[in-house]
Design an enzyme around this catalytic site. Structure first.
Site, PDB file in Angstrom:
ATOM      1  N   GLY A   1     -56.263 -29.430  39.393  1.00 21.23           N
ATOM      2  CA  GLY A   1     -54.830 -29.722  39.324  1.00 21.23           C
ATOM      3  C   GLY A   1     -54.240 -29.242  38.012  1.00 21.23           C
TER       4      GLY A   1
ATOM      5  N   GLY B   1     -62.591 -33.201  40.325  1.00 18.62           N
ATOM      6  CA  GLY B   1     -63.572 -32.309  39.737  1.00 18.62           C
ATOM      7  C   GLY B   1     -64.103 -32.789  38.409  1.00 18.62           C
TER       8      GLY B   1
ATOM      9  N   ARG C   1     -67.408 -41.677  22.590  1.00 14.43           N
ATOM     10  CA  ARG C   1     -68.679 -41.617  23.294  1.00 14.43           C
ATOM     11  C   ARG C   1     -68.605 -40.636  24.467  1.00 14.43           C
ATOM     12  NH1 ARG C   1     -72.457 -45.358  23.608  1.00 14.43           N
ATOM     13  NH2 ARG C   1     -71.129 -47.135  23.151  1.00 14.43           N
ATOM     14  N   ILE C   2     -69.636 -39.840  24.596  1.00 11.77           N
ATOM     15  CA  ILE C   2     -69.745 -38.971  25.775  1.00 11.77           C
ATOM     16  C   ILE C   2     -70.402 -39.793  26.885  1.00 11.77           C
ATOM     17  CG2 ILE C   2     -70.826 -36.882  26.704  1.00 11.77           C
ATOM     18  CD1 ILE C   2     -68.583 -36.305  24.714  1.00 11.77           C
TER      19      ILE C   2
ATOM     20  N   THR D   1     -71.435 -33.911  33.306  1.00 12.85           N
ATOM     21  CA  THR D   1     -70.065 -33.657  33.768  1.00 12.85           C
ATOM     22  C   THR D   1     -69.176 -33.272  32.584  1.00 12.85           C
ATOM     23  OG1 THR D   1     -69.622 -36.028  33.703  1.00 12.85           O
ATOM     24  CG2 THR D   1     -70.189 -35.092  35.842  1.00 12.85           C
TER      25      THR D   1
ATOM     26  N   GLN E   1     -66.475 -30.024  31.862  1.00 12.05           N
ATOM     27  CA  GLN E   1     -65.095 -30.196  31.410  1.00 12.05           C
ATOM     28  C   GLN E   1     -64.835 -29.350  30.168  1.00 12.05           C
ATOM     29  OE1 GLN E   1     -62.648 -31.936  33.114  1.00 12.05           O
ATOM     30  NE2 GLN E   1     -62.764 -33.997  32.337  1.00 12.05           N
TER      31      GLN E   1
ATOM     32  N   GLU F   1     -58.398 -32.383  28.387  1.00 15.59           N
ATOM     33  CA  GLU F   1     -57.457 -31.433  27.783  1.00 15.59           C
ATOM     34  C   GLU F   1     -57.900 -30.916  26.423  1.00 15.59           C
ATOM     35  OE1 GLU F   1     -53.509 -32.283  29.252  1.00 15.59           O
ATOM     36  OE2 GLU F   1     -54.190 -34.272  29.797  1.00 15.59           O
TER      37      GLU F   1
HETATM   38 MO1  MOS Z   1     -52.824 -32.906  32.787  1.00 17.13          MO
HETATM   39  S1  MOS Z   1     -51.596 -31.409  32.128  1.00 17.13           S
HETATM   40  O1  MOS Z   1     -52.249 -34.198  31.989  1.00 17.13           O
HETATM   41  O2  MOS Z   1     -53.119 -32.828  34.396  1.00 17.13           O
END
Ligand code: MOS
Length: 764
Positions: free
Chosen positions: A266, A494, A655-656, A661, A665, A731
């Site tokens: 997305g 995902g 923490r990871i 996964t 990312q 992000e």
């Molecule tokens: Mo994100 S740009 O907060 O899906």
């Protein structure tokens, strides 16, 4: 703010006590590289995505798009389309029933997920090139697409504001940018800048970008009578989409259901109501049949907005010892005439460096384009490109190592708010990254490494992204058979949502993962905030923790009713959920299983739902994620071709929770950043306002051959003020990437590239 701050200071615990206990525990599941629970259904093709639900009696819809950016529809000829084979109905502004315009998206608000404030199909006015002017419903998708191509529209064309460059002269300061002041100042930055011994003053340009999720937007809409509708939709925010569509069609909120189990990416492009899902609902209502509207790739470019273009100026001054004396970051982004989205590129420097004097702000201008929206690290991705390129340039001016220059300006407290950082380990992140990358072997001098015709260079940049948490609900049920069910309206896009939430709940409840089920992907389940702002994992986890607190209290009260129970007299603070039940902290062998407690109480299950409070912790602390991005490039001296040779991303993100996964990312974000830096760009024709490269053949995403091996390291230091000690990680990995690339190119060639994407024509 100051009243809120007082309130926050009096809040004894932002996070519950039990959470603090668990931060020091040995973890059974959190932090372990556990395989994706949704992996098997995805690789075997068994996972159903929105367009794939086998709904009986389905019709198919296609859109016709405006070919002008501004004007009025004079005539729309649908005759040929109506008589084309298989066509059931053609809907235009002439026969579309009135729909309300949904309220715009609000992050902490009431769950609205509208993206534009424009009427779709209820108007003859055109405000962007690509606006839907008709929807055709037929018995197959091909027939619907073909018929849509037969629609003939004549327009009274008006001059649209198609060019960002032209619109800039009308730029204005917005009232606010997502609740922050559009401009903040301290001292006299201009005077400090002018009198400084070392300074840089650079101007940057970033283009529009599109998300290009692998799964194009699609909806199947099916009505049940006149007042209930179900959508199988590609949504990052099931409840928000449902609520907004209820508003659009005048339905009760509970009568709109959005099912969105798996979403094929997305990146912010599926956060709201866009014309496709709204018009699918309309088409299904008008035909009395379930309708599927699956956008073509071109359709996604026409009606789903992406990242806005920007122009930015960064002027930084330093004294001779490498301490910043003035910091100026200003510029402008575009938004459409019908939406509100001032992409917040000026946010990152508000929290990055010690600055005695600063002016940081931004303006906005309006263009006749599809509404821009959230796209992976909106603001921070393009803002860090400008800021971190300028920081790099100033480090050369100072003849200081770029990492050393940043470390000299590392703040003790948030440089603007003065708040404590909840958790900031930038030095550690740079240390880990430098070690992995071999930074110490890098020559300081530019243009000093060569392999035949290839110039080689290494660059770094800082990345940053805020820590957000959304108001979110979850329901937790523990059954007498010793299993647990966690329910949330979130979807699996995902990121590993199902896996990590199951890990967390199993650990929290003291169960094995096999005994925990995470039920998701349906707006009728408890409210999950948008999967945006990298917030969803911690937001759901906190709701699960707080719901579990209620369950613990209830289960303990059952145990109290039996005078023989080893838990008799124990208070909630004395016990923990572990080993499939409730056990005393001091004497861990003393306790009872959930099964035993429930059996004696003659209950089949206990269930609790909890909705979390507002994220007050983000007012008390400066809460951010950090990245140190390390890039090595090869630049061909004759052709200007750039190859990314190797990459190290070093992250400080609490923490990871699942290294496996998380690795995906991080790598995915860096790859998206490499595209942003080198190849991606949504190109608008200034004459018509039309996107001219709306296909994946002409919008160049990085492919396998463009991506080097990417090493990921992280501090893994838990943030004591977040659920599970974790930050979101969706992000942060794209931030700083474009700057690291540009800085490496500078190191290789001696050329400072300030306009994205850095294509070879700009290098030559
Ligand atoms: Mo994100 S740009 O907060 O899906």
């Amino acid at each position: 703010m100051s009243i809120m701050k007082k309130v926050v200071d009096t809040v004894a615990h932002v996070m519950p006590d039990r959470e603090r206990d668990r931060l020091t525990d040995q973890h059974r599941y959190l932090g372990k590289p556990i395989d994706r629970l949704d992996g098997r259904v995805k690789v075997t093709g068994a996972a159903q995505f929105s367009a794939e639900y086998p709904i009986a009696g389905l019709l198919y819809a296609a859109l016709a798009y405006s070919t002008i950016s501004k004007g009025v529809i004079k005539n729309i000829d649908t005759n040929a389309a109506e008589h084309a084979p298989g066509v059931v109905k053609v809907v235009t502004h002439l026969n579309a029933p009135e729909m309300k315009v949904p309220k715009p998206f609000s992050v902490q608000g009431d769950g609205s997920a509208g993206t534009t404030e424009i009427k779709i199909l209820n108007t003859d006015k055109i405000s962007w090139n690509g606006q839907p002017v008709a929807i055709v419903i037929a018995d197959s998708e091909d027939r619907a697409e073909y018929a849509a191509s037969l629609i003939n529209v004549t327009y009274a064309v008006e001059r649209g504001m198609n060019s960002f460059e032209e619109a800039i002269s009308h730029a204005k300061k917005p009232k606010q940018i997502f609740g922050e002041d559009p401009e903040i100042t301290k001292g006299d930055p201009d005077a400090a800048f002018k009198s400084a011994t070392h300074r840089v003053d650079l101007r940057f340009k970033t283009p529009a970008y599109n998300h290009n999720a692998i799964e194009p937007h699609a909806t199947i809409a099916a009505w049940d009578g006149d007042d209930k509708v179900t959508l199988y939709d590609t949504s990052q925010f099931t409840v928000g989409t449902a609520n907004s569509l209820a508003e659009v069609f005048g339905l009760k909120k509970e009568n709109v259901r959005v099912i969105s189990t798996f979403v094929g990416g997305g990146f912010g492009g599926k956060g709201g109501v866009w014309a496709y899902n709204q018009l699918a609902v309309l088409a299904a209502r008008m035909t009395g049949r379930p309708v599927r509207l699956a956008l073509t790739r071109e359709g996604v470019f026409r009606i789903i907005g992406g990242r806005t273009p920007s122009q930015q100026r960064v002027a930084i001054a330093s004294n001779a010892s490498g301490h910043i004396s003035a910091f100026i970051h200003e510029g402008v982004t575009a938004q459409s005439t019908d939406n509100y989205f001032p992409e917040q590129f000026s946010f990152p420097p508000r929290h990055l460096y010690t600055m005695p004097a600063y002016r940081i702000g931004q303006e906005i201008c309006e263009v006749n384009r599809v509404a821009n929206t959230f796209m992976r690290a909106p603001g921070e991705s393009i803002g860090t490109f400008a800021v971190e390129s300028a920081m790099d340039a100033l480090s050369y001016e100072l003849q200081l190592d770029p990492i050393e220059f940043r470390m000299r300006n590392e703040p003790e407290k948030d440089p603007v708010s003065g708040n404590e950082f909840s958790s900031r380990h930038m030095r550690e992140a740079y240390g880990l990254g430098a070690e992995k990358f071999g930074w110490k072997n890098r020559p300081a001098v530019v243009r000093s490494q060569r392999d035949g015709d290839w110039l080689i260079g290494q660059g770094v940049a800082t990345g940053t992204y805020p820590m957000y948490r959304m108001v979110t609900a979850a329901r937790v049920r523990i059954s007498a058979d010793g299993t647990a069910l966690i329910e949330s309206s979130a979807q699996e896009m995902g990121m590993g949502t199902e896996t990590v939430q199951t890990q967390h709940a199993a650990e929290l409840l003291g169960l094995s993962m096999e005994k925990v089920k995470f039920e998701y992907g349906d707006s009728t389940l408890p409210w999950a905030g948008v999967a945006g702002g990298s917030s969803q994992t911690v937001s759901i986890a906190l709701a699960v923790q707080q719901a579990s607190e209620k369950l613990l209290t209830e289960l303990l009260s059952f145990a109290q009713q039996d005078s023989n129970s080893v838990l008799k007299g124990a208070k909630a603070i004395d016990v923990r959920m572990a080993n499939e039940g409730i056990f005393r902290k001091e004497q861990p062998s003393l306790g009872e299983t959930y099964a035993a407690i429930l059996k004696r109480a003659k209950k089949d299950f206990v269930v609790a739902e909890h909705k979390t409070g507002a994220p007050l912790e983000t007012l008390k602390y400066s809460m951010h994620s950090y990245a140190a991005q390390f890039c090595e490039v090869r630049v061909h001296e004759q052709t200007g071709e750039v190859r990314i040779n190797r990459w190290v991303g070093a992250f400080d993100v609490g923490r990871i929770l699942n290294p496996k996964t998380a690795l995906s990312q991080f790598r995915g974000g860096i790859i998206m950043g490499i595209g942003m830096a080198l190849t991606e760009e949504t190109i608008f024709d200034d004459r018509t306002g039309r996107i001219i490269n709306g296909t994946l053949a002409e919008y160049h995403l990085p492919v396998q051959a463009d991506v080097p091996h990417i090493d990921i390291v992280y501090t893994n230091i838990p943030d004591p003020h977040t659920p599970m000690g974790a930050h979101g990680i969706g992000e942060i990995p794209i931030t700083g990437v474009a700057a690291a690339v540009a800085n490496a190119i500078y190191h290789a060639t001696g050329k400072r590239l300030t306009s994205l994407p850095i294509t070879l024509d700009k290098i030559l």
